[in-house]
Enzyme design. Structure first.
Site, PDB file in Angstrom:
ATOM      1  N   GLY A  64      16.371 -18.585  -4.911  1.00 53.67           N
ATOM      2  CA  GLY A  64      16.061 -17.326  -4.250  1.00 53.67           C
ATOM      3  C   GLY A  64      16.925 -16.190  -4.763  1.00 53.67           C
ATOM      4  N   GLY A 120      15.446 -22.654  -4.050  1.00 53.69           N
ATOM      5  CA  GLY A 120      14.084 -22.341  -3.664  1.00 53.69           C
ATOM      6  C   GLY A 120      13.036 -22.891  -4.608  1.00 53.69           C
ATOM      7  N   GLU A 143      23.958 -25.311  -3.027  1.00 51.55           N
ATOM      8  CA  GLU A 143      24.221 -24.309  -1.982  1.00 51.55           C
ATOM      9  C   GLU A 143      25.622 -24.391  -1.390  1.00 51.55           C
ATOM     10  OE1 GLU A 143      19.949 -24.396  -2.593  1.00 51.55           O
ATOM     11  OE2 GLU A 143      21.450 -25.965  -2.343  1.00 51.55           O
ATOM     12  N   ASP A 151      18.553 -25.985   1.915  1.00 50.26           N
ATOM     13  CA  ASP A 151      17.456 -25.651   2.818  1.00 50.26           C
ATOM     14  C   ASP A 151      16.116 -25.932   2.126  1.00 50.26           C
ATOM     15  OD1 ASP A 151      17.838 -23.502   1.013  1.00 50.26           O
ATOM     16  OD2 ASP A 151      17.037 -22.043   2.439  1.00 50.26           O
TER      17      ASP A 151
END
Length: 374
Positions: A64, A120, A143, A151
């Protein structure tokens, strides 16, 4: 320049993430454009199959656009630091809806996971019905190094990996190649990148008479069968990873990690990832995977939206992005700074609900897909 390119050839819908300069990193406008195309094609009878790829040869999707999220958080803190910035909420909320749409897509959805696939990008790959990796695929969920956590459905797919690989990858950010992905259930086909044009040609020449999923599987299996998959480094470290299966605390994880065999590059890189990461993230990731073992896919994305928004209210996410992408000093000042300083109430605060169940922004998942557009 269009952030998403799309075209239809002989009932195959091609989608290209079109931001080669940023390694096809996902921005909110790109997510929205992708969402629109996937939704339009979902019920379009002219589309039998979807092929999702990234522009260029370097990356499918490097994650992302976290720099924009950093800027939004900094701006919001000057106004009211207790409020999640709209841009962050919209980004995570709509990103997870796209990921969920891919997991539940009724038509064959092929992802060409070539080159760099991170964060992402893995969210887009993980839920596809036909996931391809190549000899140049490099996957990671790093992350922890930016004060976040895995996530985009990481709660789901990390928990489905064999042994303790999911926990180990989440806490160390260890990179995977194509062979590793086949071992760990992150890919369905290992195909040389040189075969891409032949795959596209086969898809375009098929009659699409019969079960579309089986047609796609037959085509891709033909190319996959001709490949000798290299040895997996992850597989070679199974005995080491098994030691983490009963870990119930970060201190236990750290102790095992630091008693590992010396001079092993795969393990050494894992130690570096763990030690340089956010202590808060380490605790969050452990709890995330423990609590998420028995969650449904819908519950996974609902819980991750809450946790991601909480990360925007806590200090380490914005600090991690600052150190990596803004000032680029690679010296984040984590708060708290060390694992022993982390308290249970502090980690509890990350998991504190921001919404009641009946007004959760993703409460509709699994009930009425079309609601996610409203």
């Amino acid at each position: 320049m269009s952030l998403i390119l799309s075209e239809v050839i002989n009932h195959v819908g091609y989608i290209t993430l079109n931001s080669e300069k940023t390694l096809n990193s996902l921005s909110l406008p790109m997510i929205q454009a992708l969402k629109t195309v996937l939704d339009d094609w979902r019920s379009n009878e002219d589309i039998a199959c979807v092929f999702l790829q990234g522009a260029g040869e370097k990356a499918f999707c490097a994650g992302g656009d976290i720099r924009k999220l950093h800027d939004a958080i900094i701006a919001q803190r000057t106004i009211d630091p207790t409020i999640v910035p709209d841009e962050c909420f919209n980004f995570f909320c709509q990103e997870y809806q796209v990921d969920y749409a891919i997991h539940t897509y009724p038509k064959p959805l092929i992802v060409w996971g070539h080159g760099i696939v991170m964060g992402g990008g893995i969210g887009l790959l993980a839920g596809a019905s036909h996931r391809i990796v190549t000899e140049k695929s490099k996957l990671a969920m790093p992350e922890i190094t930016i004060g976040l956590y895995p996530d985009v459905g990481g709660t789901w797919f990390l928990n489905k990996m064999p042994s303790a690989y999911g926990l180990y990858l989440g806490l160390t950010g260890t990179r995977l190649d194509g062979a590793d992905c086949m071992l760990l259930g992150m890919a369905d086909y290992y195909i040389p990148s040189s075969a891409k044009d032949a795959i596209v040609d086969s898809l375009q020449k098929t009659s699409w008479k019969g079960d579309a999923h089986q047609i796609v599987d037959d085509i891709l299996s033909h190319f996959n069968a001709a490949v000798n998959i290299p040895n997996s480094l992850a597989a070679a470290h199974l005995t080491f990873v098994k030691q983490f299966e009963q870990v119930s605390s970060i201190r236990e994880f750290s102790a095992i990690l630091h008693h590992a065999p010396p001079d092993d590059e795969w393990i050494t890189n894992g130690i570096k990832g763990f030690e340089s990461g956010s202590p808060s993230s380490a605790h969050i990731i452990l709890r995330q995977l423990q609590l998420g073992r028995h969650l449904s896919l819908e519950e996974v994305f609902q819980s991750e939206l809450n946790l991601s928004c909480q990360c925007c209210l806590h200090p380490d996410f914005v600090e991690g992005v600052r150190a990596l992408l803004v000032d680029k000093d690679l010296a984040p000042k984590w708060k708290p700074a060390t694992v022993p300083e982390i308290t249970t109430p502090w980690i509890d605060s990350y998991f504190s609900p921001l919404w009641a169940n009946d007004n959760h922004p993703l409460h509709h998942l699994g009930k009425n897909y079309m609601l996610w557009q409203k």
